[in-house]
Scaffold this motif. Structure first.
Motif, PDB file in Angstrom:
ATOM      1  N   ARG A 415       0.835  -1.211   0.000  1.00  0.00           N
ATOM      2  CA  ARG A 415       0.000   0.000   0.000  1.00  0.00           C
ATOM      3  C   ARG A 415       0.868   1.259   0.000  1.00  0.00           C
ATOM      4  NH1 ARG A 415      -5.500   0.812   3.528  1.00  0.00           N
ATOM      5  NH2 ARG A 415      -6.055   2.867   2.686  1.00  0.00           N
ATOM      6  N   ASP A 419      -0.413   4.517  -5.063  1.00  0.00           N
ATOM      7  CA  ASP A 419      -1.412   5.495  -4.650  1.00  0.00           C
ATOM      8  C   ASP A 419      -2.504   4.785  -3.859  1.00  0.00           C
ATOM      9  OD1 ASP A 419      -0.030   7.478  -5.917  1.00  0.00           O
ATOM     10  OD2 ASP A 419      -1.361   7.599  -7.659  1.00  0.00           O
ATOM     11  N   SER A 420      -2.853   5.349  -2.725  1.00  0.00           N
ATOM     12  CA  SER A 420      -3.880   4.724  -1.898  1.00  0.00           C
ATOM     13  C   SER A 420      -4.632   5.804  -1.135  1.00  0.00           C
ATOM     14  CB  SER A 420      -3.247   3.719  -0.923  1.00  0.00           C
ATOM     15  OG  SER A 420      -2.333   4.371  -0.059  1.00  0.00           O
ATOM     16  N   TRP A 421      -5.828   5.451  -0.679  1.00  0.00           N
ATOM     17  CA  TRP A 421      -6.674   6.373   0.065  1.00  0.00           C
ATOM     18  C   TRP A 421      -7.338   5.621   1.221  1.00  0.00           C
ATOM     19  CZ3 TRP A 421      -6.005   6.304  -5.102  1.00  0.00           C
ATOM     20  CH2 TRP A 421      -5.658   7.507  -5.734  1.00  0.00           C
ATOM     21  N   ASP A 449     -14.434   8.787  -6.690  1.00  0.00           N
ATOM     22  CA  ASP A 449     -13.249   9.361  -7.339  1.00  0.00           C
ATOM     23  C   ASP A 449     -13.176  10.868  -7.187  1.00  0.00           C
ATOM     24  OD1 ASP A 449     -12.183   6.934  -8.281  1.00  0.00           O
ATOM     25  OD2 ASP A 449     -13.572   6.946  -9.987  1.00  0.00           O
ATOM     26  N   VAL A 452     -13.326  11.400  -2.765  1.00  0.00           N
ATOM     27  CA  VAL A 452     -12.389  10.670  -1.899  1.00  0.00           C
ATOM     28  C   VAL A 452     -11.030  10.501  -2.562  1.00  0.00           C
ATOM     29  CG1 VAL A 452     -11.951   8.506  -0.683  1.00  0.00           C
ATOM     30  CG2 VAL A 452     -14.262   9.482  -0.720  1.00  0.00           C
ATOM     31  N   ARG A 453     -11.008   9.907  -3.743  1.00  0.00           N
ATOM     32  CA  ARG A 453      -9.729   9.560  -4.384  1.00  0.00           C
ATOM     33  C   ARG A 453      -9.167  10.737  -5.183  1.00  0.00           C
ATOM     34  NH1 ARG A 453     -11.795   3.573  -6.372  1.00  0.00           N
ATOM     35  NH2 ARG A 453     -11.769   2.612  -4.297  1.00  0.00           N
ATOM     36  N   THR A 454      -8.937  11.803  -4.443  1.00  0.00           N
ATOM     37  CA  THR A 454      -8.383  13.007  -5.049  1.00  0.00           C
ATOM     38  C   THR A 454      -6.907  13.112  -4.704  1.00  0.00           C
ATOM     39  OG1 THR A 454      -8.902  14.351  -3.117  1.00  0.00           O
ATOM     40  CG2 THR A 454     -10.600  14.178  -4.819  1.00  0.00           C
ATOM     41  N   ASN A 457      -6.142  14.007  -1.113  1.00  0.00           N
ATOM     42  CA  ASN A 457      -6.451  12.973  -0.125  1.00  0.00           C
ATOM     43  C   ASN A 457      -5.536  11.755  -0.225  1.00  0.00           C
ATOM     44  OD1 ASN A 457      -8.565  14.417   0.992  1.00  0.00           O
ATOM     45  ND2 ASN A 457     -10.129  13.447  -0.297  1.00  0.00           N
ATOM     46  N   ARG A 458      -4.638  11.770  -1.190  1.00  0.00           N
ATOM     47  CA  ARG A 458      -3.770  10.607  -1.398  1.00  0.00           C
ATOM     48  C   ARG A 458      -2.884  10.388  -0.170  1.00  0.00           C
ATOM     49  NH1 ARG A 458      -0.357  10.929  -6.780  1.00  0.00           N
ATOM     50  NH2 ARG A 458       0.381  12.753  -5.627  1.00  0.00           N
TER      51      ARG A 458
END
Length: 934
Positions: A415, A419-421, A449, A452-454, A457-458
């Motif tokens: 992880r 890239d992870s969130w 996306d 959250v997955r910006t 926020n990474r």
């Protein structure tokens, strides 16, 4: 729905790990319970191994008797001499100098090959460089490692008394289950509070009349400094006992299961065992929690199969899995199962009360127990069953435990390489707010996306701490050492590198998130976003189990960069505690030395100078020293042979620089003098006072502990310059006198040894407060922290509480629905020109825990720390935080010739917030100081 799903899943687990040898027996009497004890409990002893009943003066586990640690230690040594199933090793010494022993129990063949199994456990736990195929091979070869402790909270007397029986039975049992489990597992039985065990047992046994024995009136804390808070030190690692246990858990033995045994159980029941209630900390791997649930359920089922009723889980108690800081919860952030049990019992028999609400069976209390008289021996037998269940689970699931700790570690490594969130409560709320429509609760999938997955926020690939960007570099290194003591890999860059477009120098500290203990790394660097749990939908907030926000990097004032992109850097991995870069003497001036006020270690130097009769000063404005500008509060040390010796010897190890200058800085200054500090405590010991005692010792402040009777005698200025009242040292004072804030009075003087009688008493409004007022007005300094701030109004301070309301002419505190802020970190505005805040940044993080803030009502009160925004929350949980705006968290008050410093923020809580220690340390020296000018 949650309970039924969990029950179905756990039924499958039971089928997959079946160990039950007899049908469940519904037993409600002591006789039935005894009859249900498995036959291996009474297996004849192996020849030559001494049974507990033949070693101790009275058998541990019998009524009105407690064996002390000396006797426990002697018994372990005897067992190690007599049995080839145990290897006894020291794993360190306690704060009082006793040896901590761990009995490593396994088959003789395993004990002969411990180094190999230890290496397998390490490789799988750290996961680095281990492929899946190799992990499976190692899991097949290795042995499950289980840590089982005793005695952490010393007045919880069941566990050490029961452990001697558990050891004896494992060392002598010849039944199939015992032999199998010894072949499959390595069991480490560790005692985690020998000092407290000795104190409590000796105190209890001092009375020759068994019926009159009690350990409720023990005069001091049962761990030298922290008492019950010895179970809140695991991520901070300040105490010797914690360092010793952490080293075994995360650096040497890497157990897959940590079994932490406590008491007391829920009322009307016998024992709490996991599963736990929510919230679930989103930083750790979910596999660790599902496995913890498996183990807990197996324990319940084994008790029930033996007719041992009265276990509860989940809603039966308040325990959750959010806070990272306890012996059983820190393992979650290290991919290990953490089991907590809380059982009733003790040397004095007790009656299980009838509570109708717990008599109806449910998923959370599957087999209620009827009222009955409960003996310590009953608890011993339950402990044996629970230990047996954990050990049997580890045996039957050996390969799965070993492989899964590798799997979780590898999950963390992988992880951290992509890239992870994380999903947090705030992100959930943001998706709901962004949704234009919902269908039975579902929102547009694209929000995952877009919300959250910006990029912002990474999750970070690493955290970098550059030495040249720290206000207090030794404190930042101390933070890194807490990580190392928790098994985290920390690197020191061996050459410059670039990350996220920033150039970092050699010597920068790198903490990568691509490592097995990634959950702990994330929990220590990033803010906690605590779920907003309520007692019921739309109801008041539900109090967290311990703190909601505790991000250690923020508490310790560490400046760091979160690196979210790929980067290349090489470094040397720290094998043990780091040492801060050595401080230097800069310049060649001969008039004296100027030293910055930002580093906490500057107080150690100041105290050494004061102890030698040298009187440093705090300069009241910024100072230019060579190429540097030091902020207000810089320390001036006039040159002398002794001053030069002390400064030059100290700066290197302390990691602080001293500028040798050719003349004294101009302007106003405060001339310091040696201070006589009285640290207030009460009979029985107050944990906050104990923590403060430890802190004062670390920074070499001279002090003595003072009790209410001594304060009531008056003439305080002849004995003290400063009096410190920490949270919990004062009862709830009011105009009529006082009342205790919790049940139970102090013992009568004639019931305790004469040496402790002058510790008795309470702070009172009619006697103590007038003495304190006279002390302050005559030039003394009073510091109050937390709920000790109630003294301020009685002393006539010109401040009033801000977090209150007036109803029908009565001032009352706000309800939890109106304001709720359990232990969390807030950003506050600081006035660094005030001597109380010398060395602080203008904006600083402070720890606050459902305390009180203030409004000023007089010119002789000055706000030093205040909240200047509607949203000061940095880490944790707050409801109606806007009520804090324009209120003061730290206040400097003139009291005649003296001072009163009021700390609504917990500036030294549990010795964690190094970033605000200065606010406290300054208060110890500022009040007694005198003005000077050049």
């Amino acid at each position: 729905m949650r309970s039924s799903v969990r029950a179905t899943a756990l039924s499958a687990v039971l089928l997959a790990t079946t160990f039950l040898t007899a049908p469940a027996v519904v037993a409600q009497t002591a006789e039935a319970v005894a009859a249900a004890v498995p036959s291996d409990v009474i297996t004849p002893a192996v020849a030559g191994v001494t049974a507990p009943k033949d070693f101790f003066a009275q058998e541990p586990g019998t009524d009105y008797y407690l064996a002390n640690y000396d006797q426990y230690e002697a018994y372990l040594k005897r067992l190690s001499e007599q049995s080839d199933r145990i290897k006894l090793e020291s794993f360190g010494t306690t704060e009082e100098g006793r040896t901590q022993w761990m009995g490593i129990v396994s088959s003789p063949a395993n004990l002969a090959n411990l180094e190999r199994y230890q290496e397998i456990a390490r490789k799988l736990a750290k996961a680095e460089g281990v492929s899946e195929d190799e992990a499976r091979q190692l899991a097949a070869e290795g042995k499950a490692v289980v840590w089982i402790d005793a005695g952490l909270h010393a007045t919880e007397t069941v566990t050490p008394q029961a452990q001697v029986h558990v050891l004896y039975r494992l060392l002598t049992g010849q039944d199939t289950e015992t032999l199998r489990t010894l072949d499959d597992t390595i069991l480490i039985f560790g005692h985690v509070n020998p000092d407290g065990h000795q104190l409590v047992a000796d105190w209890y046994m001092r009375n020759p009349d068994p019926q009159a024995r009690s350990f409720r009136d023990i005069p001091r804390l049962y761990q030298k400094y922290t008492g019950h808070d010895n179970n809140r030190d695991s991520f901070m690692v300040t105490q010797a006992e914690t360092r010793n246990a952490n080293r075994i858990h995360y650096r040497e033995w890497f157990p897959q299961i940590v079994f932490n045994q406590h008491q007391t159980g829920p009322r009307g029941m016998v024992v709490f065992i996991p599963p736990f209630r929510d919230p679930f900390n989103y930083n750790f791997d979910p596999l660790v929690m599902t496995t913890t649930t498996e183990v807990g359920t197996i324990m319940h089922s084994r008790l029930i199969s033996e007719g041992k009723a009265g276990s509860g889980m989940d809603s039966a108690a308040n325990y959750s899995t959010w806070h990272n800081g306890m012996y059983r919860s820190t393992p979650y952030f290290h991919n290990a199962v953490g089991i907590l049990t809380e059982i009733i019992g003790g040397p004095v028999p007790e009656q299980i009360p009838l509570l109708p609400d717990v008599q109806l069976a449910s998923n959370d209390k599957p087999m209620p127990i009827a009222p009955r008289l409960w003996h310590l021996r009953d608890s011993v037998e339950y402990q044996w069953t629970m230990n047996r269940a954990v050990i049997d689970y580890a045996s039957r699931n050996k390969e799965r435990l070993l492989f899964n700790i590798w799997r979780m570690g590898m999950n963390g490594i992988e992880r951290g390489q992509r890239d992870s969130w994380r999903m947090t409560p705030t992100m959930v709320d943001s998706m709901k707010a962004a949704a234009t429509e919902t269908t039975r609760g579902a929102v547009d999938a694209s929000l995952l996306d877009t919300v959250v997955r910006t990029a912002e926020n990474r999750e970070p690939r690493a955290f970098v701490i550059r030495p040249d960007d720290q206000r207090d570099l030794p404190a930042s290194v101390a933070f890194l050492n807490t990580l190392i003591r928790n098994g985290v890999d920390v690197e020191v860059a061996d050459k410059p590198f670039t990350a996220d477009g920033v150039r970092y120098p050699a010597g920068s500290y790198i903490v990568r998130t691509a490592q097995a203990y990634r959950p702990h790394v994330m929990d220590m660097f990033t803010k906690q976003d605590h779920p907003h749990n309520t007692e019921y939908p739309g109801g008041p907030p539900k109090l967290p189990y311990d703190m909601a926000g505790y991000t250690l990097a923020l508490q310790m004032g560490v400046n760091f960069d979160a690196i979210t992109g790929d980067f290349a850097a090489t470094g040397v991995r720290a094998e043990d505690d780091l040492v801060a870069p050595a401080g230097r003497v800069i310049g060649s001036g001969r008039a004296g030395y100027v030293i910055g006020h930002e580093a906490n270690n500057s107080f150690i130097l100041t105290n050494r100078l004061l102890a030698a009769g040298i009187k440093p000063e705090w300069i009241g404005q910024s100072v230019r020293a060579g190429s540097e500008t030091l902020q207000a509060g810089a320390i001036w040390v006039p040159a002398s042979a002794e001053a030069t010796r002390i400064v030059r010897e100290a700066v290197g190890p302390l990691g602080i620089d001293a500028h040798a200058v050719s003349r004294r800085p101009v302007g106003e200054a405060l001339a310091l003098k040696p201070v006589r500090i009285g640290l207030v405590d009460r009979y029985g010991g107050v944990m906050s006072s104990g923590w403060t005692r430890w802190l004062l010792e670390q920074y070499e402040f001279p002090f003595e502990v003072v009790y209410p009777q001594a304060l009531d005698q008056g003439d305080l200025n002849a004995k003290y310059d400063v009096l410190v009242f920490t949270d919990g040292t004062t009862p709830a004072l009011n105009a009529a006198g006082y009342r205790r804030t919790s049940g139970g009075g102090q013992p009568s003087a004639d019931s305790i040894p004469a040496e402790y009688r002058d510790w008795l008493g309470d702070i009172s409004a009619d006697v103590t407060v007038p003495r304190l007022k006279a002390f302050a007005e005559a030039g003394g300094t009073v510091l109050t922290i937390g709920n000790a701030n109630r003294l301020a109004s009685l002393l006539g301070a010109p401040i009033e509480p801000a977090l209150v309301k007036t109803e029908n002419g009565q001032v009352t505190t706000l309800t939890t629905s109106e304001f709720f802020l359990p232990g969390s970190i807030l950003t506050a505005a600081v006035e660094p020109s005030n001597p109380l805040a010398y060395g602080m940044a203008a904006s600083s993080d402070v720890f606050f825990s459902n305390g009180q803030t203030f409004r000023l009502t007089g010119d002789n009160a000055r706000s030093v720390v205040r909240f200047d925004t509607d949203t000061p929350l940095r880490s944790g949980w707050a409801q109606h935080q806007e009520r804090l705006k324009d209120t003061s968290a730290v206040v400097d008050i003139d009291m005649g010739e003296g001072k009163l410093f009021v700390y609504g923020a917990e500036v030294i809580q549990r010795a964690q917030p190094h970033g605000t220690f200065r606010l406290f340390f300054n208060g110890l020296l500022y009040g007694p100081a005198s003005s000077s000018q050049e």
